[in-house]
Design an enzyme around this catalytic site. Structure first.
Site, PDB file in Angstrom:
ATOM      1  N   ASP A 282      -8.663 -10.437  -3.283  1.00 23.80           N
ATOM      2  CA  ASP A 282      -7.546 -11.374  -3.171  1.00 23.80           C
ATOM      3  C   ASP A 282      -8.083 -12.727  -2.708  1.00 23.80           C
ATOM      4  OD1 ASP A 282      -4.201 -10.918  -2.737  1.00 23.80           O
ATOM      5  OD2 ASP A 282      -5.107 -12.756  -1.940  1.00 23.80           O
ATOM      6  N   ILE A 283      -7.529 -13.798  -3.257  1.00 22.47           N
ATOM      7  CA  ILE A 283      -7.997 -15.143  -2.937  1.00 22.47           C
ATOM      8  C   ILE A 283      -7.627 -15.542  -1.509  1.00 22.47           C
ATOM      9  CG2 ILE A 283      -5.966 -16.482  -3.687  1.00 22.47           C
ATOM     10  CD1 ILE A 283      -7.962 -18.308  -5.210  1.00 22.47           C
TER      11      ILE A 283
ATOM     12  N   ASN B 244       4.268  -4.962  -4.071  1.00 22.48           N
ATOM     13  CA  ASN B 244       5.509  -5.720  -3.926  1.00 22.48           C
ATOM     14  C   ASN B 244       6.239  -5.759  -5.260  1.00 22.48           C
ATOM     15  OD1 ASN B 244       5.026  -6.489  -1.193  1.00 22.48           O
ATOM     16  ND2 ASN B 244       3.541  -7.986  -1.922  1.00 22.48           N
TER      17      ASN B 244
ATOM     18  N   GLU C 204       4.976 -12.220  -5.920  1.00 23.62           N
ATOM     19  CA  GLU C 204       4.731 -13.599  -6.367  1.00 23.62           C
ATOM     20  C   GLU C 204       4.160 -13.650  -7.780  1.00 23.62           C
ATOM     21  OE1 GLU C 204       2.146 -15.253  -3.436  1.00 23.62           O
ATOM     22  OE2 GLU C 204       3.683 -15.273  -1.871  1.00 23.62           O
ATOM     23  N   VAL C 205       3.300 -12.705  -8.095  1.00 24.49           N
ATOM     24  CA  VAL C 205       2.652 -12.716  -9.408  1.00 24.49           C
ATOM     25  C   VAL C 205       3.292 -11.650 -10.292  1.00 24.49           C
ATOM     26  CG1 VAL C 205       0.483 -12.455 -10.664  1.00 24.49           C
ATOM     27  CG2 VAL C 205       0.487 -13.534  -8.398  1.00 24.49           C
TER      28      VAL C 205
ATOM     29  N   HIS D  65       0.578  -5.100  -9.724  1.00 21.87           N
ATOM     30  CA  HIS D  65      -0.684  -4.988  -8.981  1.00 21.87           C
ATOM     31  C   HIS D  65      -0.472  -4.175  -7.723  1.00 21.87           C
ATOM     32  CE1 HIS D  65       1.394  -8.700  -7.827  1.00 21.87           C
ATOM     33  NE2 HIS D  65       0.952  -8.504  -6.598  1.00 21.87           N
TER      34      HIS D  65
ATOM     35  N   HIS E 105      -2.038  -3.853  -3.904  1.00 26.87           N
ATOM     36  CA  HIS E 105      -2.904  -4.410  -2.867  1.00 26.87           C
ATOM     37  C   HIS E 105      -3.621  -3.249  -2.187  1.00 26.87           C
ATOM     38  CE1 HIS E 105      -0.936  -8.501  -2.598  1.00 26.87           C
ATOM     39  NE2 HIS E 105       0.049  -7.817  -3.160  1.00 26.87           N
TER      40      HIS E 105
END
Ligand code: 5GP
Length: 126
Positions: free
Chosen positions: A39-40, A97, A105-106, A110, A112
């Site tokens: 993750d960025i 999420n 958000e994306v 995905h 995490h």
């Protein structure tokens, strides 16, 4: 404004660009169904995102429309990434999420993967 995790898949989302190689990532794992990368903006000593290669906006979309083999392969990929990162013995946390209340958000499904130290409470509302 489209709700992340709902609606049609947006090929311009950031993870689609990472999958196409248009945006770099710090890759940790890849196979035929999944890609994993750091993750960025990490929120734990280890914070990796595991994403399916298919075009799924959310967990709900993935569960409803992905092929059984893809779902099985993705679940195994998440556990494989955790094991290969050395997280299995001390433990880790996975989180996905979905939509507005989930804080997605994306709009590309995905998971995490958090680890590398004690992770505290499971959830904190703020
Ligand atoms: P969400 O809130 O959708 O569950 O999580 C999206 C995650 O993607 C966030 O943790 C965020 O830091 C991460 N992220 C957003 N843009 C990028 C990017 O360009 N590269 C990487 N590696 N992670 C990103």
């Amino acid at each position: 404004m489209p709700v992340p995790g709902l609606g049609p898949y947006d090929d311009q989302n950031i993870f689609a660009k990472i999958l196409r190689g248009e945006i770099p990532c710090r890759k940790v794992f890849e196979n035929e169904v999944a890609l994993a990368f750091h993750d960025i903006a990490p929120q734990a000593p280890v914070h990796v995102l595991v994403i399916p290669k298919g075009r799924y906006v959310s967990q709900a979309d993935f569960a409803a429309t992905a092929a059984d083999a893809e779902i099985a392969g993705f679940v195994r990929a998440v556990a494989t990434v955790a094991r290969e990162l050395g997280l299995e013995s001390a433990g880790y946390r996975t989180l996905s999420n979905m939509g507005v209340h989930g804080g997605q958000e994306v709009p590309h499904y995905h998971v995490h993967l958090f680890g590398g130290g004690p992770l505290g409470r499971m959830i904190a509302l703020s």
